[in-house]
Design an enzyme around this catalytic site. Sequence first.
Site, PDB file in Angstrom:
ATOM      1  CG  ASP A 166      51.080  27.694  74.114  1.00  0.00           C
ATOM      2  OD1 ASP A 166      51.233  27.697  75.346  1.00  0.00           O
ATOM      3  OD2 ASP A 166      50.214  28.378  73.530  1.00  0.00           O
ATOM      4  CE1 TYR A 169      51.413  31.405  65.390  1.00  0.00           C
ATOM      5  CE2 TYR A 169      50.185  33.472  65.188  1.00  0.00           C
ATOM      6  CZ  TYR A 169      50.794  32.513  65.975  1.00  0.00           C
ATOM      7  OH  TYR A 169      50.805  32.655  67.346  1.00  0.00           O
ATOM      8  CG  HIS A 174      42.049  30.972  77.700  1.00  0.00           C
ATOM      9  ND1 HIS A 174      41.539  30.806  76.444  1.00  0.00           N
ATOM     10  CD2 HIS A 174      43.398  30.958  77.542  1.00  0.00           C
ATOM     11  CE1 HIS A 174      42.527  30.681  75.573  1.00  0.00           C
ATOM     12  NE2 HIS A 174      43.661  30.761  76.215  1.00  0.00           N
ATOM     13  CD  GLU A 221      48.751  34.026  74.285  1.00  0.00           C
ATOM     14  OE1 GLU A 221      48.893  33.072  73.520  1.00  0.00           O
ATOM     15  OE2 GLU A 221      48.073  33.979  75.328  1.00  0.00           O
ATOM     16  CG  HIS A 281      46.688  34.700  68.302  1.00  0.00           C
ATOM     17  ND1 HIS A 281      47.410  35.404  69.239  1.00  0.00           N
ATOM     18  CD2 HIS A 281      47.589  33.965  67.612  1.00  0.00           C
ATOM     19  CE1 HIS A 281      48.691  35.077  69.120  1.00  0.00           C
ATOM     20  NE2 HIS A 281      48.835  34.222  68.126  1.00  0.00           N
ATOM     21  NE  ARG A 332      51.167  31.073  70.997  1.00  0.00           N
ATOM     22  CZ  ARG A 332      50.798  30.116  70.157  1.00  0.00           C
ATOM     23  NH1 ARG A 332      50.542  30.381  68.880  1.00  0.00           N
ATOM     24  NH2 ARG A 332      50.692  28.857  70.566  1.00  0.00           N
ATOM     25  CG  HIS A 367      44.709  34.362  77.787  1.00  0.00           C
ATOM     26  ND1 HIS A 367      45.041  33.649  78.913  1.00  0.00           N
ATOM     27  CD2 HIS A 367      45.496  33.858  76.800  1.00  0.00           C
ATOM     28  CE1 HIS A 367      45.967  32.753  78.606  1.00  0.00           C
ATOM     29  NE2 HIS A 367      46.279  32.866  77.329  1.00  0.00           N
ATOM     30  CD  GLU A 406      51.104  32.187  76.149  1.00  0.00           C
ATOM     31  OE1 GLU A 406      51.329  31.102  75.565  1.00  0.00           O
ATOM     32  OE2 GLU A 406      49.990  32.495  76.606  1.00  0.00           O
ATOM     33  CG  ASP A 448      49.396  30.189  78.415  1.00  0.00           C
ATOM     34  OD1 ASP A 448      50.019  29.478  77.608  1.00  0.00           O
ATOM     35  OD2 ASP A 448      48.365  30.836  78.097  1.00  0.00           O
ATOM     36  CG  ASP A 481      34.577   0.323  85.137  1.00  0.00           C
ATOM     37  OD1 ASP A 481      33.448   0.817  84.999  1.00  0.00           O
ATOM     38  OD2 ASP A 481      34.792  -0.902  85.263  1.00  0.00           O
ATOM     39  CG  HIS A 498      43.677  25.925  69.153  1.00  0.00           C
ATOM     40  ND1 HIS A 498      42.351  26.211  69.332  1.00  0.00           N
ATOM     41  CD2 HIS A 498      44.340  26.923  69.781  1.00  0.00           C
ATOM     42  CE1 HIS A 498      42.227  27.331  70.032  1.00  0.00           C
ATOM     43  NE2 HIS A 498      43.417  27.778  70.306  1.00  0.00           N
TER      44      HIS A 498
END
Length: 409
Positions: free
Chosen positions: A236, A357, A330, A353, A319, A374, A323, A376, A247, A33, A219
Amino acid sequence: MIHQNRRKELLSQLDDNCVIIISTNPEQFRNGDVTFPFRPHSDFFYLTGFHEPEAVAIISKNSYSMFLRPKDKTREIWDGARLGLADAPNTLKLGHAFDINQLETQLEKLIPSESSVYFDEKPCKLDSQIANILSKHNPISFQESLHEMRLIKGASEIEIMQKAADISSAAHTLAMAQVSPGMFEYELQSVFDAHFVKNNTQHAYTPIVAGGKNACVLHYIKNNKPLKSGDLVLIDAGCELNYYASDITRTFPVSGQFSEPQKQIYQIVLNAQLAAIDAIKPGIDVHKPHQIASGIIQQGLKKIGLLMPGEPLAKFYMHGTGHWLGMDVHDVGKYQNNQQHRVFEKGMVITVEPGIYIRKDDKIDPIYHHIGIRIEDDVVVTETGNTVLTRNLIKTINDIETLMSQANL
Ligand code: GLY
Ligand code: MN
Ligand code: MN
Protein backbone atom coordinates in the site's frame (compact mmCIF):
# COMPACT_ATOMS: atom_id res chain seq x y z
CA MET A 1 -5.88 33.26 -9.47
CA ILE A 2 -7.07 29.84 -8.36
CA HIS A 3 -6.40 30.67 -4.71
CA GLN A 4 -8.12 34.04 -5.04
CA ASN A 5 -11.21 32.37 -6.52
CA ARG A 6 -11.27 29.89 -3.65
CA ARG A 7 -11.11 32.69 -1.07
CA LYS A 8 -13.97 34.48 -2.84
CA GLU A 9 -16.03 31.30 -3.01
CA LEU A 10 -15.50 30.60 0.68
CA LEU A 11 -16.42 34.16 1.68
CA SER A 12 -19.61 33.95 -0.38
CA GLN A 13 -20.73 31.06 1.80
CA LEU A 14 -20.10 32.78 5.16
CA ASP A 15 -21.68 35.79 6.92
CA ASP A 16 -21.66 38.94 4.83
CA ASN A 17 -19.35 41.04 6.89
CA CYS A 18 -16.79 38.50 8.00
CA VAL A 19 -13.08 37.90 8.54
CA ILE A 20 -11.43 34.48 8.18
CA ILE A 21 -8.25 33.81 10.10
CA ILE A 22 -6.20 30.75 9.20
CA SER A 23 -2.66 29.63 9.99
CA THR A 24 -0.43 27.01 8.44
CA ASN A 25 1.26 24.01 10.09
CA PRO A 26 4.16 24.55 12.49
CA GLU A 27 7.57 23.10 11.73
CA GLN A 28 7.87 19.74 13.47
CA PHE A 29 11.04 18.72 15.27
CA ARG A 30 12.17 15.13 14.84
CA ASN A 31 14.88 15.37 17.49
CA GLY A 32 17.61 17.81 18.50
CA ASP A 33 17.94 20.42 15.77
CA VAL A 34 16.46 18.14 13.11
CA THR A 35 13.11 19.01 11.60
CA PHE A 36 10.79 16.88 9.47
CA PRO A 37 10.46 18.26 5.93
CA PHE A 38 7.91 21.08 6.19
CA ARG A 39 4.48 20.63 4.67
CA PRO A 40 1.93 23.44 4.78
CA HIS A 41 -1.51 22.74 6.20
CA SER A 42 -3.79 21.63 3.37
CA ASP A 43 -6.55 24.15 4.21
CA PHE A 44 -4.05 27.01 4.36
CA PHE A 45 -2.31 26.07 1.11
CA TYR A 46 -5.65 25.56 -0.65
CA LEU A 47 -6.60 29.16 0.11
CA THR A 48 -3.24 30.90 -0.19
CA GLY A 49 -0.75 28.87 -2.27
CA PHE A 50 1.94 29.82 0.27
CA HIS A 51 4.30 27.16 1.55
CA GLU A 52 6.45 28.69 4.28
CA PRO A 53 5.93 27.88 7.96
CA GLU A 54 4.77 30.49 10.49
CA ALA A 55 2.14 32.27 8.45
CA VAL A 56 -1.35 33.52 9.28
CA ALA A 57 -3.77 34.78 6.61
CA ILE A 58 -6.55 37.28 7.29
CA ILE A 59 -9.18 37.11 4.59
CA SER A 60 -12.22 39.36 4.15
CA LYS A 61 -14.25 40.71 1.25
CA ASN A 62 -12.27 43.91 1.00
CA SER A 63 -8.83 42.91 2.15
CA TYR A 64 -6.33 40.09 2.19
CA SER A 65 -3.35 40.25 4.53
CA MET A 66 -0.79 37.85 5.87
CA PHE A 67 1.57 37.65 8.83
CA LEU A 68 4.74 35.86 7.73
CA ARG A 69 8.41 35.48 8.55
CA PRO A 70 10.55 38.53 7.76
CA LYS A 71 13.80 38.17 5.83
CA ASP A 72 16.63 37.07 8.15
CA LYS A 73 20.18 36.90 6.78
CA THR A 74 21.42 34.42 9.36
CA ARG A 75 18.45 32.08 9.28
CA GLU A 76 18.42 32.14 5.47
CA ILE A 77 22.04 30.93 5.42
CA TRP A 78 20.91 27.87 7.38
CA ASP A 79 17.38 27.23 6.12
CA GLY A 80 17.14 28.88 2.70
CA ALA A 81 15.46 31.96 1.27
CA ARG A 82 12.28 33.41 2.70
CA LEU A 83 9.75 35.35 0.68
CA GLY A 84 9.87 38.23 3.15
CA LEU A 85 7.56 41.18 3.72
CA ALA A 86 8.66 43.34 0.77
CA ASP A 87 7.93 40.77 -1.95
CA ALA A 88 4.94 39.07 -0.34
CA PRO A 89 2.23 41.55 -1.49
CA ASN A 90 3.13 41.17 -5.14
CA THR A 91 3.84 37.42 -5.08
CA LEU A 92 0.81 36.45 -2.98
CA LYS A 93 -1.50 39.28 -4.16
CA LEU A 94 -1.82 40.60 -0.61
CA GLY A 95 -3.05 44.02 0.42
CA HIS A 96 -0.62 44.02 3.34
CA ALA A 97 2.17 41.84 4.69
CA PHE A 98 3.00 41.91 8.41
CA ASP A 99 5.84 40.50 10.46
CA ILE A 100 4.70 37.30 12.19
CA ASN A 101 6.48 38.53 15.30
CA GLN A 102 3.90 41.34 15.51
CA LEU A 103 0.90 39.05 15.47
CA GLU A 104 0.10 39.70 19.12
CA THR A 105 0.00 43.46 18.74
CA GLN A 106 -1.40 43.79 15.20
CA LEU A 107 -3.94 41.00 14.60
CA GLU A 108 -6.72 42.54 16.65
CA LYS A 109 -6.40 45.83 14.74
CA LEU A 110 -7.19 44.06 11.47
CA ILE A 111 -10.60 42.93 12.67
CA PRO A 112 -13.36 45.49 12.07
CA SER A 113 -15.58 45.74 15.13
CA GLU A 114 -18.81 44.64 13.42
CA SER A 115 -17.32 41.56 11.72
CA SER A 116 -18.07 37.93 12.35
CA VAL A 117 -14.75 36.21 12.97
CA TYR A 118 -14.11 32.73 11.53
CA PHE A 119 -11.27 30.65 12.94
CA ASP A 120 -10.61 26.93 13.53
CA GLU A 121 -7.97 26.21 16.15
CA LYS A 122 -5.44 23.48 15.38
CA PRO A 123 -3.42 21.96 18.22
CA CYS A 124 -0.32 24.15 17.81
CA LYS A 125 1.32 27.07 19.57
CA LEU A 126 0.51 29.66 16.92
CA ASP A 127 -3.18 28.78 16.97
CA SER A 128 -3.46 28.91 20.75
CA GLN A 129 -1.88 32.36 20.56
CA ILE A 130 -4.45 33.38 17.93
CA ALA A 131 -7.31 31.84 19.94
CA ASN A 132 -6.26 33.97 22.92
CA ILE A 133 -6.25 37.13 20.85
CA LEU A 134 -9.66 36.27 19.35
CA SER A 135 -11.32 35.07 22.54
CA LYS A 136 -13.68 38.03 22.91
CA HIS A 137 -14.83 37.73 19.27
CA ASN A 138 -16.35 34.26 19.81
CA PRO A 139 -14.91 32.81 16.61
CA ILE A 140 -17.07 30.60 14.41
CA SER A 141 -15.86 27.54 12.48
CA PHE A 142 -15.56 27.78 8.70
CA GLN A 143 -14.14 24.27 8.27
CA GLU A 144 -17.30 22.64 7.04
CA SER A 145 -17.73 25.13 4.18
CA LEU A 146 -14.06 24.93 3.23
CA HIS A 147 -14.00 21.14 3.36
CA GLU A 148 -17.06 20.92 1.14
CA MET A 149 -15.12 22.99 -1.38
CA ARG A 150 -12.05 20.77 -1.08
CA LEU A 151 -14.19 17.67 -1.54
CA ILE A 152 -15.20 18.70 -5.07
CA LYS A 153 -12.05 18.74 -7.18
CA GLY A 154 -11.66 21.03 -10.19
CA ALA A 155 -9.98 20.13 -13.49
CA SER A 156 -6.53 21.39 -12.42
CA GLU A 157 -6.68 19.35 -9.21
CA ILE A 158 -7.71 16.18 -11.08
CA GLU A 159 -4.85 16.76 -13.51
CA ILE A 160 -2.34 16.73 -10.63
CA MET A 161 -4.02 13.69 -9.05
CA GLN A 162 -3.81 11.87 -12.39
CA LYS A 163 -0.07 12.58 -12.52
CA ALA A 164 0.36 11.38 -8.93
CA ALA A 165 -1.60 8.23 -9.74
CA ASP A 166 0.56 7.60 -12.82
CA ILE A 167 3.81 7.97 -10.88
CA SER A 168 2.58 5.62 -8.14
CA SER A 169 1.22 3.12 -10.67
CA ALA A 170 4.60 3.00 -12.41
CA ALA A 171 6.30 2.32 -9.06
CA HIS A 172 3.91 -0.57 -8.32
CA THR A 173 4.64 -2.02 -11.77
CA LEU A 174 8.39 -1.79 -11.07
CA ALA A 175 7.89 -3.54 -7.73
CA MET A 176 6.05 -6.43 -9.41
CA ALA A 177 8.87 -6.73 -11.93
CA GLN A 178 11.69 -6.52 -9.40
CA VAL A 179 10.48 -8.61 -6.44
CA SER A 180 12.18 -11.92 -5.77
CA PRO A 181 12.20 -14.42 -2.89
CA GLY A 182 14.72 -13.55 -0.17
CA MET A 183 14.46 -9.83 -0.78
CA PHE A 184 13.56 -7.88 2.36
CA GLU A 185 10.35 -5.87 2.53
CA TYR A 186 12.41 -2.67 2.88
CA GLU A 187 14.32 -3.49 -0.30
CA LEU A 188 11.02 -3.65 -2.15
CA GLN A 189 10.00 -0.39 -0.47
CA SER A 190 13.15 1.19 -1.87
CA VAL A 191 11.70 0.78 -5.38
CA PHE A 192 8.99 3.25 -4.33
CA ASP A 193 11.40 5.52 -2.45
CA ALA A 194 13.62 5.81 -5.53
CA HIS A 195 10.83 6.21 -8.04
CA PHE A 196 9.06 8.87 -5.99
CA VAL A 197 12.24 10.86 -5.42
CA LYS A 198 13.21 10.60 -9.12
CA ASN A 199 9.85 12.16 -9.92
CA ASN A 200 10.26 14.94 -7.36
CA THR A 201 7.50 13.52 -5.17
CA GLN A 202 7.34 11.92 -1.76
CA HIS A 203 5.31 9.26 0.00
CA ALA A 204 1.81 10.53 0.74
CA TYR A 205 1.76 8.25 3.81
CA THR A 206 4.01 5.66 5.42
CA PRO A 207 4.07 2.76 2.96
CA ILE A 208 3.03 -0.77 3.85
CA VAL A 209 5.16 -3.54 2.36
CA ALA A 210 3.83 -6.67 4.00
CA GLY A 211 4.92 -10.18 3.06
CA GLY A 212 2.84 -13.22 4.03
CA LYS A 213 1.12 -12.97 7.40
CA ASN A 214 2.24 -9.36 7.87
CA ALA A 215 -0.48 -8.40 5.37
CA CYS A 216 -3.04 -9.37 8.02
CA VAL A 217 -1.79 -6.48 10.20
CA LEU A 218 -3.72 -3.63 8.64
CA HIS A 219 -1.29 -0.87 9.58
CA TYR A 220 1.95 -2.88 9.24
CA ILE A 221 4.75 -0.40 8.57
CA LYS A 222 7.84 -2.15 9.97
CA ASN A 223 8.66 -3.46 6.48
CA ASN A 224 11.68 -5.33 7.83
CA LYS A 225 11.08 -9.04 7.13
CA PRO A 226 12.32 -11.22 4.26
CA LEU A 227 9.86 -12.08 1.48
CA LYS A 228 9.30 -15.80 1.03
CA SER A 229 8.54 -17.83 -2.06
CA GLY A 230 4.95 -19.04 -1.85
CA ASP A 231 3.82 -15.94 0.06
CA LEU A 232 1.99 -12.93 -1.27
CA VAL A 233 3.22 -9.41 -0.68
CA LEU A 234 0.76 -6.59 -0.07
CA ILE A 235 2.00 -3.10 -0.93
CA ASP A 236 0.00 0.00 0.00
CA ALA A 237 2.03 2.95 -1.29
CA GLY A 238 1.28 6.20 -3.07
CA CYS A 239 3.05 9.46 -3.74
CA GLU A 240 2.06 13.03 -2.99
CA LEU A 241 2.57 15.42 -5.88
CA ASN A 242 2.13 19.18 -5.40
CA TYR A 243 0.29 18.41 -2.15
CA TYR A 244 -2.16 15.93 -3.74
CA ALA A 245 -2.10 12.28 -2.75
CA SER A 246 -2.46 8.99 -4.55
CA ASP A 247 -3.26 5.84 -2.58
CA ILE A 248 -2.77 2.43 -4.20
CA THR A 249 -2.64 -1.15 -2.96
CA ARG A 250 -1.63 -4.18 -4.95
CA THR A 251 -1.08 -7.73 -3.70
CA PHE A 252 0.97 -10.18 -5.74
CA PRO A 253 2.95 -13.43 -5.34
CA VAL A 254 6.60 -13.10 -4.33
CA SER A 255 7.50 -15.94 -6.71
CA GLY A 256 5.34 -14.62 -9.58
CA GLN A 257 2.67 -17.34 -9.40
CA PHE A 258 -0.43 -17.44 -7.21
CA SER A 259 -1.26 -20.73 -5.44
CA GLU A 260 -4.81 -22.02 -5.93
CA PRO A 261 -6.07 -20.86 -2.49
CA GLN A 262 -4.45 -17.45 -3.07
CA LYS A 263 -6.17 -17.25 -6.47
CA GLN A 264 -9.54 -18.06 -4.91
CA ILE A 265 -9.28 -15.29 -2.33
CA TYR A 266 -7.73 -12.80 -4.75
CA GLN A 267 -10.52 -13.27 -7.26
CA ILE A 268 -13.17 -12.63 -4.62
CA VAL A 269 -11.48 -9.34 -3.65
CA LEU A 270 -11.06 -8.34 -7.28
CA ASN A 271 -14.69 -9.13 -8.13
CA ALA A 272 -15.78 -7.06 -5.12
CA GLN A 273 -13.54 -4.16 -6.13
CA LEU A 274 -14.60 -4.12 -9.79
CA ALA A 275 -18.30 -4.22 -8.89
CA ALA A 276 -17.87 -1.48 -6.29
CA ILE A 277 -16.07 0.78 -8.78
CA ASP A 278 -18.72 0.10 -11.39
CA ALA A 279 -21.43 1.50 -9.11
CA ILE A 280 -19.78 4.91 -8.67
CA LYS A 281 -21.57 7.71 -10.49
CA PRO A 282 -23.37 10.93 -9.63
CA GLY A 283 -26.54 10.44 -7.61
CA ILE A 284 -25.51 7.08 -6.10
CA ASP A 285 -25.33 6.72 -2.30
CA VAL A 286 -21.67 7.00 -1.22
CA HIS A 287 -22.12 3.91 0.95
CA LYS A 288 -23.11 1.79 -2.04
CA PRO A 289 -19.55 0.66 -2.98
CA HIS A 290 -19.09 -0.72 0.53
CA GLN A 291 -22.43 -2.51 0.46
CA ILE A 292 -21.61 -4.07 -2.91
CA ALA A 293 -18.07 -5.08 -1.97
CA SER A 294 -19.16 -6.50 1.40
CA GLY A 295 -21.93 -8.51 -0.26
CA ILE A 296 -19.60 -10.08 -2.81
CA ILE A 297 -16.92 -10.87 -0.22
CA GLN A 298 -19.51 -12.39 2.11
CA GLN A 299 -20.93 -14.59 -0.62
CA GLY A 300 -17.49 -15.61 -1.87
CA LEU A 301 -16.22 -16.56 1.58
CA LYS A 302 -19.38 -18.56 2.31
CA LYS A 303 -19.08 -20.39 -0.96
CA ILE A 304 -15.59 -21.68 -0.18
CA GLY A 305 -16.59 -22.51 3.38
CA LEU A 306 -14.55 -19.89 5.20
CA LEU A 307 -17.42 -17.83 6.56
CA MET A 308 -19.83 -19.95 8.57
CA PRO A 309 -23.51 -19.11 8.97
CA GLY A 310 -23.92 -16.49 11.68
CA GLU A 311 -20.27 -15.43 11.63
CA PRO A 312 -19.65 -11.69 11.12
CA LEU A 313 -17.94 -10.63 7.90
CA ALA A 314 -15.67 -8.47 10.06
CA LYS A 315 -13.76 -11.64 10.92
CA PHE A 316 -12.16 -11.37 7.46
CA TYR A 317 -13.07 -7.86 6.22
CA MET A 318 -12.84 -5.33 9.03
CA HIS A 319 -12.39 -1.97 7.31
CA GLY A 320 -14.38 0.32 5.04
CA THR A 321 -14.22 0.15 1.26
CA GLY A 322 -12.93 3.66 0.67
CA HIS A 323 -12.38 7.24 1.74
CA TRP A 324 -12.16 10.65 0.11
CA LEU A 325 -8.79 11.35 -1.46
CA GLY A 326 -7.24 14.74 -2.19
CA MET A 327 -4.71 16.99 -0.50
CA ASP A 328 -4.93 14.66 2.50
CA VAL A 329 -4.80 10.94 1.91
CA HIS A 330 -7.85 10.55 4.12
CA ASP A 331 -9.30 13.70 2.69
CA VAL A 332 -11.79 16.09 4.20
CA GLY A 333 -15.51 16.16 3.47
CA LYS A 334 -18.53 14.58 5.07
CA TYR A 335 -19.93 11.18 4.16
CA GLN A 336 -23.36 11.97 5.58
CA ASN A 337 -25.77 14.88 5.78
CA ASN A 338 -28.31 14.84 8.62
CA GLN A 339 -27.30 11.25 9.38
CA GLN A 340 -28.18 10.16 5.83
CA HIS A 341 -25.49 9.01 3.43
CA ARG A 342 -24.89 11.67 0.82
CA VAL A 343 -24.68 10.89 -2.89
CA PHE A 344 -21.72 11.04 -5.26
CA GLU A 345 -21.19 14.28 -7.16
CA LYS A 346 -18.95 15.10 -10.09
CA GLY A 347 -15.43 15.99 -8.92
CA MET A 348 -15.37 13.82 -5.80
CA VAL A 349 -12.40 11.43 -5.60
CA ILE A 350 -12.69 8.24 -3.58
CA THR A 351 -10.56 5.14 -3.05
CA VAL A 352 -12.02 1.68 -3.54
CA GLU A 353 -10.09 -0.80 -1.43
CA PRO A 354 -11.79 -4.01 -0.33
CA GLY A 355 -9.70 -6.73 1.26
CA ILE A 356 -9.74 -10.14 2.92
CA TYR A 357 -7.41 -10.97 5.81
CA ILE A 358 -7.25 -14.57 7.06
CA ARG A 359 -5.40 -15.12 10.31
CA LYS A 360 -4.29 -18.49 11.60
CA ASP A 361 -7.30 -20.18 13.13
CA ASP A 362 -7.80 -23.84 14.06
CA LYS A 363 -11.26 -23.75 12.50
CA ILE A 364 -9.91 -22.62 9.14
CA ASP A 365 -8.26 -24.91 6.59
CA PRO A 366 -4.49 -24.19 6.89
CA ILE A 367 -4.19 -23.68 3.11
CA TYR A 368 -5.84 -20.27 3.70
CA HIS A 369 -3.86 -19.23 6.78
CA HIS A 370 -1.99 -15.92 6.62
CA ILE A 371 -3.46 -14.80 3.32
CA GLY A 372 -3.99 -11.02 3.35
CA ILE A 373 -5.17 -9.34 0.17
CA ARG A 374 -6.26 -5.78 -0.59
CA ILE A 375 -6.70 -4.10 -3.97
CA GLU A 376 -6.98 -0.31 -3.93
CA ASP A 377 -7.61 2.16 -6.75
CA ASP A 378 -8.38 5.89 -6.92
CA VAL A 379 -11.61 6.87 -8.62
CA VAL A 380 -12.88 10.27 -9.72
CA VAL A 381 -16.60 10.85 -10.20
CA THR A 382 -17.37 12.28 -13.66
CA GLU A 383 -20.51 13.77 -15.19
CA THR A 384 -21.95 10.38 -16.10
CA GLY A 385 -19.91 7.79 -14.22
CA ASN A 386 -16.30 7.59 -13.10
CA THR A 387 -12.70 7.44 -14.23
CA VAL A 388 -10.19 5.23 -12.45
CA LEU A 389 -7.08 7.39 -12.05
CA THR A 390 -5.02 4.25 -11.42
CA ARG A 391 -6.37 2.40 -14.47
CA ASN A 392 -2.89 1.88 -15.92
CA LEU A 393 -1.85 -0.43 -13.10
CA ILE A 394 -2.65 -4.09 -13.76
CA LYS A 395 -4.59 -6.17 -11.25
CA THR A 396 -5.98 -9.36 -12.81
CA ILE A 397 -4.34 -12.65 -11.84
CA ASN A 398 -3.44 -13.31 -15.45
CA ASP A 399 -1.94 -9.86 -16.06
CA ILE A 400 0.11 -10.03 -12.86
CA GLU A 401 1.45 -13.53 -13.57
CA THR A 402 2.25 -12.61 -17.17
CA LEU A 403 4.11 -9.43 -16.20
CA MET A 404 6.04 -11.22 -13.48
CA SER A 405 6.98 -14.17 -15.68
CA GLN A 406 8.29 -11.84 -18.38
CA ALA A 407 10.18 -9.75 -15.82
CA ASN A 408 11.79 -12.84 -14.31
CA LEU A 409 13.18 -14.17 -17.61
N1 GLY B 1 -3.02 4.12 2.65
C1 GLY B 1 -4.02 4.48 3.55
C2 GLY B 1 -5.31 3.92 3.22
O1 GLY B 1 -5.41 3.09 2.33
O2 GLY B 1 -6.32 4.30 3.75
MN1 MN C 1 -6.84 4.19 1.15
MN1 MN D 1 -3.91 2.75 0.89
